[in-house]
Design a protein around this motif. Structure first.
Motif, PDB file in Angstrom:
ATOM      1  N   GLY A 283      -7.955  -5.301  -1.913  1.00 29.64           N
ATOM      2  CA  GLY A 283      -6.661  -5.009  -2.527  1.00 29.64           C
ATOM      3  C   GLY A 283      -6.719  -3.780  -3.401  1.00 29.64           C
ATOM      4  O   GLY A 283      -7.783  -3.409  -3.919  1.00 29.64           O
ATOM      5  N   SER A 284      -5.575  -3.119  -3.565  1.00 32.96           N
ATOM      6  CA  SER A 284      -5.439  -1.984  -4.477  1.00 32.96           C
ATOM      7  C   SER A 284      -4.387  -2.335  -5.529  1.00 32.96           C
ATOM      8  O   SER A 284      -4.052  -3.510  -5.712  1.00 32.96           O
ATOM      9  N   ASP A 285      -3.838  -1.340  -6.215  1.00 33.26           N
ATOM     10  CA  ASP A 285      -2.943  -1.603  -7.349  1.00 33.26           C
ATOM     11  C   ASP A 285      -1.866  -2.641  -7.054  1.00 33.26           C
ATOM     12  O   ASP A 285      -1.637  -3.554  -7.845  1.00 33.26           O
ATOM     13  N   THR A 354       4.917   0.473   6.664  1.00 37.14           N
ATOM     14  CA  THR A 354       4.712   1.877   6.309  1.00 37.14           C
ATOM     15  C   THR A 354       6.053   2.570   6.101  1.00 37.14           C
ATOM     16  O   THR A 354       6.967   2.433   6.916  1.00 37.14           O
ATOM     17  N   ILE A 355       6.169   3.276   4.983  1.00 35.94           N
ATOM     18  CA  ILE A 355       7.373   4.073   4.746  1.00 35.94           C
ATOM     19  C   ILE A 355       7.188   5.411   5.451  1.00 35.94           C
ATOM     20  O   ILE A 355       6.233   6.144   5.192  1.00 35.94           O
ATOM     21  N   GLN A 420       6.187   0.719  -6.635  1.00 27.96           N
ATOM     22  CA  GLN A 420       4.923   0.851  -5.934  1.00 27.96           C
ATOM     23  C   GLN A 420       5.117   1.878  -4.823  1.00 27.96           C
ATOM     24  O   GLN A 420       6.124   1.846  -4.103  1.00 27.96           O
ATOM     25  N   PHE A 421       4.168   2.807  -4.692  1.00 27.67           N
ATOM     26  CA  PHE A 421       4.306   3.866  -3.689  1.00 27.67           C
ATOM     27  C   PHE A 421       3.178   3.790  -2.669  1.00 27.67           C
ATOM     28  O   PHE A 421       2.212   3.038  -2.826  1.00 27.67           O
ATOM     29  N   GLY A 437      -2.878   1.216   0.866  1.00 26.52           N
ATOM     30  CA  GLY A 437      -2.039   0.090   0.472  1.00 26.52           C
ATOM     31  C   GLY A 437      -1.024   0.537  -0.571  1.00 26.52           C
ATOM     32  O   GLY A 437      -0.759   1.724  -0.752  1.00 26.52           O
ATOM     33  N   TRP A 438      -0.462  -0.435  -1.298  1.00 27.40           N
ATOM     34  CA  TRP A 438       0.520  -0.140  -2.348  1.00 27.40           C
ATOM     35  C   TRP A 438      -0.199   0.316  -3.618  1.00 27.40           C
ATOM     36  O   TRP A 438      -1.200  -0.260  -4.017  1.00 27.40           O
TER      37      TRP A 438
END
Length: 483
Positions: A283-285, A354-355, A420-421, A437-438
C-alpha cells in the motif's frame, strides 16, 4: 569621496566573502538533506534496560451505533523520557507523546470532539490524506483557540488506507508536530476485510511512526531553529519509532504487516532490513496497490506512508532482525512463536481505476523554489487571505510539479489537501511500480518533475505545500478553492 568609495568597496568584499563562506560550508554538509547525519546511534544497545516498542492504543468509540462513531481527542502538554531517564516536555493527543489510533470503516460517519489543552497556543487537527470538504479538513482556517474545543464531523468515503492526523496552524506546525502531536487514522473496507493479509492489530499488524528528534546532552527535546534548520528543515540526532529510541518488537514467526509513516519534520527515510531481507509493499498513501511490489529498500519523504509485509518464517525463535534508515538502526524485531492463523501475500490486492489524461479539463504548473525564509511556490509565499488557484468541483486536472536543480537545491515532498491523486509521469517516464497507487504526497529530488492527476470531489479551501514543516511554516504553501 574617495574614502566613501573605499568603504563601499570594502563592504562589498566582506559580503562576497560571507556569501562564499556560506556556500562552502553548506556544499559538503547539506548536498541533500536526507544525508544529514544521526550521530552515534548505529550502535549496540549496551543499556541494562531494554525498551519494548510501544504500540499506540486504539481510541475508544463513544457511540454504540455501528454506522456512526464519536471520539474525544485532547491536544495537551506533558513530559516524556527518550534517553538517560531524563524527562523532557512533550505534546501528545490523550497522552504524553503522539496519539491513539482512530479506526474507521468506509461509509462511516465520524464525529471528533477536539479540545485544545496546550496552554497559550492555538492549534488545529488536519486529517492528512482524508478526502473531506475544506471546512473540516483541519487546515489553518479551522483554528482551535487555547482552552477551547471544536466538534468536527465527516463521512469516510475512500478505500482502506493508512492516514494520519496532526496540527496545521499557520507558521506553527513544525514545533507542534516536533513536540509530539501526531496520530494514525486507519480506514478499513470490504476489500481489506476479505484479503488474507496480516490484520490482527498489535500481533501481526503494527504501526511504525518513524521520526528524528534533537536532544541535548541531558536528553531534553530541543526545537530551536538555526540557519541550517530554516534552510533544510529540522533534523534530529535521535531516531524514534512510536516515540521510543532503539526499541525491540516481538513479531510472530511468519508474515507481518508494517504500517510505516515518515513522521519526521524534514528527513527523508531510506529504509531497509538487516542482510537486505526483502519485503513486499502492498500500500501507499491512499490505499492498496493493485499488486505487491518486492523491495529491499523503501524511500519515504516526510509525511509519506507505506504498508509492507515482511516474512519472518525463515528465522528461528529469538533471532533479531534490525530495521535501518540508511546506516542508522531504528529498531529491532525479535522473532517469536507462530500465530495459529496463516496469512498470505496475495498476487492481486485490489483494482485501481486509472484516471486517464484525456479526462483532464485543465493543467497547472507548480514550481518549488527558493531557500531559507525565501522558499516559495511559483514565486509566491503563503497568504491566508489569497486564493492562488480556483478549481471546479468534480473536474479532473493535471498538476505538473517541478523542483529545479541548482547549487542549493534540495528535496521537497509536495502534499495536496483534500484529495488523493495518481502519478502520471516522473521525469517524463512511467512512475515506479510502488508509486502507481493513490497518493497525497510525492517526493521530488532536485531536478525532478512529476505530473499528477486528480478529480476534486469536495468543496472548500484547501492547501498545497512542501511537507518539510519548516518550509511550510516559512511560506512554501498555497491555497486552492474548489467550487
Amino acid at each position: 569621496m574617495k574614502r566613501e568609495m573605499n568603504l563601499i568597496i570594502l563592504i562589498i568584499i566582506v559580503l562576497v566573502l560571507m556569501v562564499g563562506a556560506f556556500y562552502f560550508y553548506n556544499d559538503d554538509k547539506n548536498k541533500t538533506s536526507q544525508d544529514a547525519p544521526i550521530r552515534g546511534l548505529a550502535k549496540e544497545n549496551n543499556s541494562s534496560t531494554i525498551t519494548t516498542l510501544p504500540i499506540p492504543e486504539i481510541l475508544e468509540d463513544q457511540n454504540p451505533d455501528e454506522k456512526i462513531a464519536e471520539y474525544d481527542l485532547i491536544a495537551q502538554k506533558s513530559t516524556s523520557v527518550f534517553v538517560n531517564d531524563v524527562e523532557t516536555e512533550t505534546y501528545g493527543y490523550n497522552g504524553n507523546y503522539l496519539g491513539p489510533v482512530i479506526k474507521a470503516k468506509k461509509g462511516e460517519e465520524i464525529t471528533v470532539n477536539i479540545k485544545n489543552a496546550l496552554g497559550d497556543e492555538e492549534t488545529t487537527v488536519h486529517w492528512h490524506g482524508l478526502e473531506v470538504p475544506g471546512d473540516v479538513d483541519g487546515g489553518p482556517h479551522q483554528v482551535i483557540q487555547p482552552n477551547e474545543s471544536l466538534q468536527t464531523t465527516f463521512t469516510i468515503n475512500q478505500p482502506a488506507a493508512t492516514l494520519w492526523y496532526h496540527p496545521h496552524p499557520l507558521h506553527k506546525t513544525g514545533k507542534q508536530v516536533y513536540k509530539g502531536l501526531a496520530g494514525l487514522l486507519l480506514i478499513e473496507d470490504e476489500v481489506s476485510d476479505k484479503l488474507p493479509i496480516p490484520k490482527d492489530y498489535g500481533r501481526n499488524d503494527f504501526p511504525l511512526v518513524i521520526q528524528d528528534r534533537q536532544l541535548n546532552q541531558n536528553g531534553k527535546l530541543i526545537y530551536d531553529l538555526d540557519m541550517m534548520d530554516v534552510m533544510h528543515g529540522k533534523h534530529g540526532d535521535t531516531p524514534l519509532v512510536n516515540g521510543a529510541n532503539d526499541a525491540l518488537l516481538e513479531v510472530p514467526k511468519g508474515k507481518v504487516r508494517l504500517r510505516l509513516l515518515n513522521g519526521s519534520n524534514a528527513r527523508t527515510n531510506r529504509l531497509h532490513l538487516k542482510d537486505e531481507l526483502p519485503f513486499w509493499q502492498i500500500g501507499s498513501d491512499g490505499g492498496f496497490l493493485e499488486k505487491p511490489v518486492k523491495l529491499q529498500e523503501l524511500v519515504l519523504g516526510a509525511s509519506e506512508r507505506a504498508e509492507v509485509i515482511v516474512d519472518f518464517s525463515s528465522y528461528k525463535e529469538g533471532e533479531r532482525i534490525e530495521l535501518f534508515d540508511q546506516n542508522v538502526r531504528l529498531m529491532t524485531f525479535v522473532v517469536g512463536e507462530e500465530l495459529d492463523k496463516e496469512t498470505e501475500i496475495p498476487e492481486q490486492l485490489t483494482t485501481i481505476k486509472t484516471i486517464k489524461p484525456e479526462e483532464a479539463t485543465k493543467s497547472r504548473e507548480f514550481v518549488l523554489q527558493g531557500m531559507g525564509h525565501m522558499v516559495n511556490i511559483n514565486g509566491k509565499q503563503m497568504d491566508i487571505h489569497r486564493i492562488d488557484e480556483e478549481v471546479n468541483l468534480d473536474e479532473t486536472e493535471i498538476w505538473e510539479v517541478s523542483n529545479p536543480n541548482g547549487r542549493m537545491a534540495m528535496e521537497h515532498p509536495f502534499h495536496v489537501h483534500g484529495v488523493q491523486f495518481q502519478i502520471l509521469e516522473r521525469n517524463g517516464e512511467e512512475p515506479p511500480e510502488n508509486e502507481r497507487g493513490w497518493k497525497d504526497t510525492v517526493l521530488l529530488m532536485p531536478g525532478e518533475n512529476v505530473k499528477l492527476i486528480a478529480t476534486f470531489k469536495h468543496k472548500g479551501t484547501f492547501m498545497y505545500h512542501c511537507h518539510i514543516l519548516e518550509h511550510e511554516d516559512a511560506g512554501m504553501m498555497g491555497q486552492f478553492q474548489v467550487d
